[in-house]
Write a protein that holds these residues in place. Sequence first.
Motif, PDB file in Angstrom:
ATOM      1  N   PRO A 525       0.813  -1.226   0.000  1.00  8.51           N
ATOM      2  CA  PRO A 525       0.000   0.000   0.000  1.00  8.51           C
ATOM      3  C   PRO A 525       0.841   1.269   0.000  1.00  8.51           C
ATOM      4  N   LEU A 526       1.970   1.240   0.722  1.00 11.21           N
ATOM      5  CA  LEU A 526       2.830   2.418   0.764  1.00 11.21           C
ATOM      6  C   LEU A 526       3.446   2.688  -0.599  1.00 11.21           C
ATOM      7  N   PHE A 527       3.997   1.658  -1.232  1.00 15.27           N
ATOM      8  CA  PHE A 527       4.621   1.852  -2.533  1.00 15.27           C
ATOM      9  C   PHE A 527       3.579   2.190  -3.598  1.00 15.27           C
ATOM     10  N   ASN A 528       2.398   1.594  -3.465  1.00 16.22           N
ATOM     11  CA  ASN A 528       1.341   1.927  -4.424  1.00 16.22           C
ATOM     12  C   ASN A 528       0.904   3.372  -4.268  1.00 16.22           C
ATOM     13  N   THR A 529       0.870   3.869  -3.029  1.00 18.14           N
ATOM     14  CA  THR A 529       0.540   5.273  -2.775  1.00 18.14           C
ATOM     15  C   THR A 529       1.556   6.191  -3.430  1.00 18.14           C
ATOM     16  N   ILE A 530       2.838   5.891  -3.226  1.00 22.80           N
ATOM     17  CA  ILE A 530       3.907   6.732  -3.778  1.00 22.80           C
ATOM     18  C   ILE A 530       3.915   6.672  -5.305  1.00 22.80           C
ATOM     19  N   SER A 531       3.850   5.462  -5.857  1.00 23.38           N
ATOM     20  CA  SER A 531       3.911   5.332  -7.316  1.00 23.38           C
ATOM     21  C   SER A 531       2.688   5.962  -7.980  1.00 23.38           C
ATOM     22  N   SER A 532       1.543   5.943  -7.290  1.00 23.44           N
ATOM     23  CA  SER A 532       0.329   6.545  -7.864  1.00 23.44           C
ATOM     24  C   SER A 532       0.408   8.062  -7.824  1.00 23.44           C
ATOM     25  N   LEU A 533       0.657   8.629  -6.663  1.00 24.20           N
ATOM     26  CA  LEU A 533       0.587  10.083  -6.491  1.00 24.20           C
ATOM     27  C   LEU A 533       1.739  10.820  -7.155  1.00 24.20           C
ATOM     28  N   PHE A 534       2.893  10.167  -7.253  1.00 20.92           N
ATOM     29  CA  PHE A 534       4.070  10.856  -7.787  1.00 20.92           C
ATOM     30  C   PHE A 534       4.407  10.450  -9.222  1.00 20.92           C
ATOM     31  N   PHE A 535       3.990   9.237  -9.624  1.00 17.86           N
ATOM     32  CA  PHE A 535       4.360   8.756 -10.948  1.00 17.86           C
ATOM     33  C   PHE A 535       3.167   8.292 -11.781  1.00 17.86           C
ATOM     34  N   GLU A 536       1.965   8.390 -11.212  1.00 16.72           N
ATOM     35  CA  GLU A 536       0.714   8.007 -11.890  1.00 16.72           C
ATOM     36  C   GLU A 536       0.750   6.565 -12.419  1.00 16.72           C
ATOM     37  N   THR A 537       1.402   5.706 -11.659  1.00 22.32           N
ATOM     38  CA  THR A 537       1.404   4.278 -11.994  1.00 22.32           C
ATOM     39  C   THR A 537       0.685   3.542 -10.871  1.00 22.32           C
ATOM     40  N   ASN A 538      -0.591   3.316 -11.069  1.00 30.00           N
ATOM     41  CA  ASN A 538      -1.411   2.644 -10.056  1.00 30.00           C
ATOM     42  C   ASN A 538      -1.368   1.135 -10.284  1.00 30.00           C
ATOM     43  N   TYR A 539      -0.332   0.500  -9.700  1.00 31.87           N
ATOM     44  CA  TYR A 539      -0.121  -0.923  -9.919  1.00 31.87           C
ATOM     45  C   TYR A 539      -1.226  -1.789  -9.316  1.00 31.87           C
ATOM     46  N   ALA A 540      -1.722  -1.422  -8.151  1.00 37.33           N
ATOM     47  CA  ALA A 540      -2.687  -2.258  -7.441  1.00 37.33           C
ATOM     48  C   ALA A 540      -4.059  -2.238  -8.127  1.00 37.33           C
ATOM     49  N   LYS A 541      -4.635  -3.427  -8.317  1.00 41.76           N
ATOM     50  CA  LYS A 541      -5.963  -3.580  -8.910  1.00 41.76           C
ATOM     51  C   LYS A 541      -6.850  -4.350  -7.930  1.00 41.76           C
ATOM     52  N   PHE A 542      -8.116  -3.921  -7.814  1.00 42.45           N
ATOM     53  CA  PHE A 542      -8.935  -4.374  -6.696  1.00 42.45           C
ATOM     54  C   PHE A 542     -10.285  -4.947  -7.126  1.00 42.45           C
ATOM     55  N   TYR A 543     -10.879  -5.668  -6.159  1.00 46.04           N
ATOM     56  CA  TYR A 543     -12.290  -6.044  -6.220  1.00 46.04           C
ATOM     57  C   TYR A 543     -12.829  -6.045  -4.793  1.00 46.04           C
ATOM     58  N   ASP A 544     -14.147  -5.964  -4.639  1.00 50.03           N
ATOM     59  CA  ASP A 544     -14.790  -5.971  -3.325  1.00 50.03           C
ATOM     60  C   ASP A 544     -15.140  -7.397  -2.930  1.00 50.03           C
ATOM     61  N   LYS A 545     -14.863  -7.740  -1.668  1.00 44.73           N
ATOM     62  CA  LYS A 545     -15.204  -9.080  -1.190  1.00 44.73           C
ATOM     63  C   LYS A 545     -15.941  -8.988   0.138  1.00 44.73           C
ATOM     64  N   THR A 546     -17.174  -9.510   0.161  1.00 46.04           N
ATOM     65  CA  THR A 546     -17.906  -9.703   1.408  1.00 46.04           C
ATOM     66  C   THR A 546     -17.819 -11.191   1.729  1.00 46.04           C
ATOM     67  N   PHE A 547     -17.388 -11.553   2.927  1.00 43.22           N
ATOM     68  CA  PHE A 547     -17.008 -12.946   3.147  1.00 43.22           C
ATOM     69  C   PHE A 547     -17.267 -13.404   4.573  1.00 43.22           C
ATOM     70  N   GLY A 548     -17.285 -14.717   4.709  1.00 41.45           N
ATOM     71  CA  GLY A 548     -17.243 -15.400   5.992  1.00 41.45           C
ATOM     72  C   GLY A 548     -16.335 -16.601   5.820  1.00 41.45           C
ATOM     73  N   GLU A 549     -15.475 -16.859   6.791  1.00 41.76           N
ATOM     74  CA  GLU A 549     -14.439 -17.866   6.582  1.00 41.76           C
ATOM     75  C   GLU A 549     -14.083 -18.556   7.889  1.00 41.76           C
ATOM     76  N   ILE A 550     -13.828 -19.854   7.833  1.00 46.72           N
ATOM     77  CA  ILE A 550     -13.349 -20.608   8.979  1.00 46.72           C
ATOM     78  C   ILE A 550     -12.159 -21.457   8.539  1.00 46.72           C
ATOM     79  N   ASN A 551     -11.111 -21.443   9.365  1.00 46.85           N
ATOM     80  CA  ASN A 551      -9.880 -22.162   9.027  1.00 46.85           C
ATOM     81  C   ASN A 551      -9.389 -22.924  10.250  1.00 46.85           C
ATOM     82  N   TYR A 552      -8.993 -24.175  10.045  1.00 49.09           N
ATOM     83  CA  TYR A 552      -8.451 -24.975  11.145  1.00 49.09           C
ATOM     84  C   TYR A 552      -7.253 -25.760  10.627  1.00 49.09           C
TER      85      TYR A 552
END
Length: 818
Positions: A525-552
């Motif tokens: 997130p830090l590098f994506n912030t810097i590269s976006s605001l200063f170099f206009e290279t928004n490397y990170a690509k996103f989607y929304d996830k609503t979830f429920g999860e159990i792991n053992y």
Amino acid sequence: MKRYFVLFFILLFSSTIKAQITGTISDKKNKKLAFVNVFIKNTENGTTTNDNGNYSLKLKKTGKYTVVFKYLGYKTIKKTINITKFPYSLDIVMTKDIIALNEVGIYSKGNLADRIIRNVILTRKEVRAKTINFEANFYAKGVYRIKNAPKKIVGFDLGDLGGGLDSTRSGVVYLSETVSKITKNAKNFKEQIIASKVSGNDNGYSFNQASQVDFNFYRNVVDLGENIISPVARYAFTYYKYKLLSSTLDGKHLIHKIQVIPKRATDNSFAGTIYIVDSDWQIYALDLAISGKQIQQPAVDKLVIKQNYSYTAANKLWTVFSQSIDFKFGMLGIKIDGKYTAVYSNYNFKPIITRKTFTREVVSYNKNSNKKNTSFWEKTRPVPLTQEEEKDYKLKDSIKEFRKTKKYLDSLDYRANKFKIANIVTGYNYVNTYRKTGYTIGSPLQIMFNTVQGWHGNMAFSYYKKNKVKRRTFRFSTSINYGISDKQLRPSAKVYYKFNDKLKPKLTISGGKKLMQFMPKTVSPLFNTISSLFFETNYAKFYDKTFGEINYGLEVLNGARVNANLAYEDRKGVFNTSKNIIINQDNKIYTSNNPLAPNDYTNAVIDNHSLYKFKIATSIIFGQDYITLPNRKINLSLFNKYPKFDLNYTKGFASSYKKYNFDFLEVEVSQKFLMGNKGTFNYNFKAGKFFNSKELSFVDYKHFDSNKTHVSLIQDYINSFSLIPYYDFSTNDSFIELHLEHQFNGYLLRKIPWINQLQLKLVAGANTVITNENKPYSELNIGLKNLGFGRYRFLRLDYVRSYHNGNSFGSFLFGLTL
């Protein structure tokens, strides 16, 4: 009557403790001599003097004995005494003893030292063969001292470091002892800890293990974290020069004192002296030193290893009797010196070894090993405590009970829990040491930027509770993320529970709503912030996830761990909502949030849909060595003789779009191993395939880790690519992935004049991926580790060149490494 029996046993036990010869050993100038070997002639009953020159030799009965006092560079003294009662006091004054070469008749043409060392190298395998199988008793004492300790480091309060500091903030910060029984053969090492003592901690376990100080100089290399070339290695003459200093008679044995001189000051080689027995061509003793530069540990000033060997006529063997390791290191204003003293006794070179003798349990602690009383230690320890060590035990024993009280712990917490202005930025931590609980409140001012949310902040809270006796941990955490531009609130929470530290069963339940990256290991997130605001290279690509999860997960067998995960996910496509920039680079504009169509700002890469996922992951480390304590198990897996094998199966089912259901199988084989004096080699092989899937959501594709920011804050170079374009090689079919890396650890650079002064480590590697949709992609890299200044060398710089479809591209990657 019962009272008389108790009195009888007390008197009997007291007489056993006093059944000893004690004394002080010094030279003619009354300088106390440390690490002098003291033993009964023709036996393995012996000890060594402490730093004050004091010794204590335990005996079972009175009678006539010949006590031998042996010290490097001094005349061996044999004293015959007749003991009628205990304790028996015997002080010794030793004198230096050097016999000229002509007096012992060993004139020879050429470098005699070279001839002696060659003879040792020729008999090296034979000596090792005779000592492959043995049992022995082992004692070790470790002490760390600090001088002029700062009160704070980088803003963190150091406290009094256990209570051992005086008014100058100097003193003993760690003191521990171990008594154990060791068994060894050509391939295995087993140690049973009988007693363990840590000053100021009656629940602590000392880690003065015999396996950690098993420095066998008949091997080619000695492992000090870095492989150091032995002065009698097969290829020793490549690294050392030798000079015969003197020769001395020890009874019938002629002992040659040879100076060991590294050919290059920066080589991973020792400097000092080694003593060789003429005719037997075995090591008699050694006193060898090495600097932090040579072991590629800048924080270390110096490390000195001393070994004394004793002779057993029945086996015609000289075996390690005592060993000391002195060291000094420092960083961030802290200067520490320490010493480990070890004594081996009761060797048995014909032990009864069966198939059941050795398992993967290399060290085990007896149930009450850390509960031995003072009387046990007075009776058992072969090396007496120094005045400083006695004082430390008494001081910390007197304050340890008070330091467990609620009043004392609350007073410490009161200072630590005070709110500071800096907490507004860093967040606030609260701890209740007595109850083993605490919580953390994150700072709302830690704000980042991405093109989907714009500026966004995260409000986090976590709570934990631990049970140190049963080794249980409960943790609850929650996070509320809000994007200013997209005006979306995304809350999530997680509950974690670890049941114990034996099989390490862990349960995690989580749920909520998160903005997720498609990449499995996200763009920082830090590098994506810097590269976006200063170099206009928004490397990170996103989607929304609503979830429920159990792991053992838990370790079902030694080295085999299984994790099962069941999750429900509702996925939605998202779009850029912010065009904020700080510096405009040639009128560049942000790419869209669609990783497959950078100029498509209206269509999401995924359809909105829901899906259930079940995943089972099995990890097997063949030949997994481990340590067993009464309340936990510690796996040892830094270097393995056998590879680690991972098998992962994922099933996507009950999707809102049937076409998104799938099966995915992935296998991974990895290993890291030493290659003698030539460094370490790593490999990581992966292969996988999707089944029963006509069409797959882009979320579930296999994406390959990359780093187009050219800056790496992670250590996992063997599991990712450096220049591969994000998402260009993502696949919903089959793939093969391979990563290789060799760290030369100075093997080549130490041999180049001028360059060898820089303490650099050469690294070379290769990465490749093959998919059905693309021609093979490959990377080659060469880099330098250990970059920095003085003691602070955490940086790494690589030059990477990629090859794909006839094209080639090169760039530098800058990172951290520890």
